[in-house]
Scaffold this active site. Sequence first.
Site, PDB file in Angstrom:
ATOM      1  N   GLU A  32      88.258 -22.871 122.881  1.00  0.00           N
ATOM      2  CA  GLU A  32      86.842 -22.676 123.185  1.00  0.00           C
ATOM      3  C   GLU A  32      86.578 -23.079 124.634  1.00  0.00           C
ATOM      4  O   GLU A  32      86.993 -24.150 125.075  1.00  0.00           O
ATOM      5  CB  GLU A  32      85.986 -23.510 122.232  1.00  0.00           C
ATOM      6  N   CYS A  42      71.144 -17.984 117.347  1.00  0.00           N
ATOM      7  CA  CYS A  42      69.859 -17.324 117.097  1.00  0.00           C
ATOM      8  C   CYS A  42      68.709 -18.323 117.004  1.00  0.00           C
ATOM      9  O   CYS A  42      67.538 -17.933 117.097  1.00  0.00           O
ATOM     10  CB  CYS A  42      69.934 -16.500 115.813  1.00  0.00           C
ATOM     11  N   ASN A 295      79.869 -13.485 111.482  1.00  0.00           N
ATOM     12  CA  ASN A 295      80.402 -14.311 110.404  1.00  0.00           C
ATOM     13  C   ASN A 295      81.168 -13.474 109.385  1.00  0.00           C
ATOM     14  O   ASN A 295      82.245 -13.876 108.906  1.00  0.00           O
ATOM     15  CB  ASN A 295      79.259 -15.064 109.714  1.00  0.00           C
TER      16      ASN A 295
END
Length: 438
Positions: A32, A42, A295
């Site tokens: 990452e 969101c 997801n």
Amino acid sequence: MKFVIIGGDAAGMSAAMEIVRNVESPNITTLEQTAIYSYGQCGLPYVVDGRIPSTDDLIARSVDAFRDKYAIDARIHHQVTNIDTKKRIVYGDDFEVPYDKLLIATGASPLIPNWKNRQLKGIHTIKTIPQMHALLKDNAQAQHVTVIGGGYIGLEMAEVLTAAGKQVTLVQRGAQLANMLDTDMVDIVHKEAERQNVIVRLNTEVTGFKGDDVVEYVVTSQGDIATDLVIAAIGVAPSTGFVDQHIARAKNGAIIVDAHMQTSVENVYAAGDCATHYNRIKAQNDYIPLGTTANKQGRIAGLNMAGKFARFKGVVGTSILKFFDYTIGVTGLNEKAAKALHIPYVVYQYEGNHIASYYPNVKPLQIKMLVHQHTERILGVQIIGEVGVDKRIDVVATALSNQMTLSDLLDLDLAYAPPFNGVWDALQHVAKRNSKID
């Protein structure tokens, strides 16, 4: 078997958890580029006005949780610069990691055109928690904020900034806000913006900015706009610039994947905002970057990497947006998309009620439905209202996924009691009025 995942958010960590569940003592390395894993992007706009008290509330699992509880080698500040798919090695400026199976889940990055003086302080994008922290710092002293872009993020930011006491100017290059809607549905959005004292500049193209060190003016085709802060929300592009040339990509840079999230290179997978998304209505690859899809695709990728057989069946283009007192829901095709695909269609529009008409506090629903001209198969729906949009848009999304026709809506056994619905749902009223049953 060494599993390597590039990207530590929705798609990447959904995949990692499926590998954990389905492979005994798996060797998983995640890379990452920031220091934050697994958070709800969101929800970022709602930190601005305090509806969500802190960005910490958006983090689903910490880096330490992935390391300690699931034995994942979760690395931070690891930005990948290159992949050698022949040697099966992932490279960064100061590291290299070999893999047996690789998932690319790098998401998307906000678009910033080559605007003049775009380097001035006070010009922001919103995609990550660090970006939100920078915005919050500048926003504390700002009185006037200019939001560039009238899409999902632009509309959400206009709302939360207004709620935070700022004067907001919303700049849109085209002739309407909310391009997910057809032109004949967007008037409610424009009127709501006006009612909430948001200044809307349509048909206005941004060309640059003015200011000594900090932005003071937005330069547009319709004149300068004095401002204290700028938020650019004109869209995103897949973060795939580092990807090996052997991995096939779409025109916009999204990595092309099959139903198993497999790329054009063996043992290399991709998922989420950096990948294509199969559209079940269009019957072709599309690009609709949403957290729900990320997801789901991550889960499918993880299962296949773990040796299971799983297929991503695709999306139908469902989304929902809160804009002040209204909810905007869309699913399937709008007229622009149907015309581009040369699909013959008819349009049915209806103003219904969200609950029984005689029950207190009934609110109207504006519904526009596209139906195939010959088969009556439902193609898409747009709904705007204060209450009840979410349940209807999910009903239609389910109908689209099952290729239902207009008359099929009449057979749905939907919940009814006066505080929740009419004896015929508003969607069923559209079918009753227009279905041509032999």
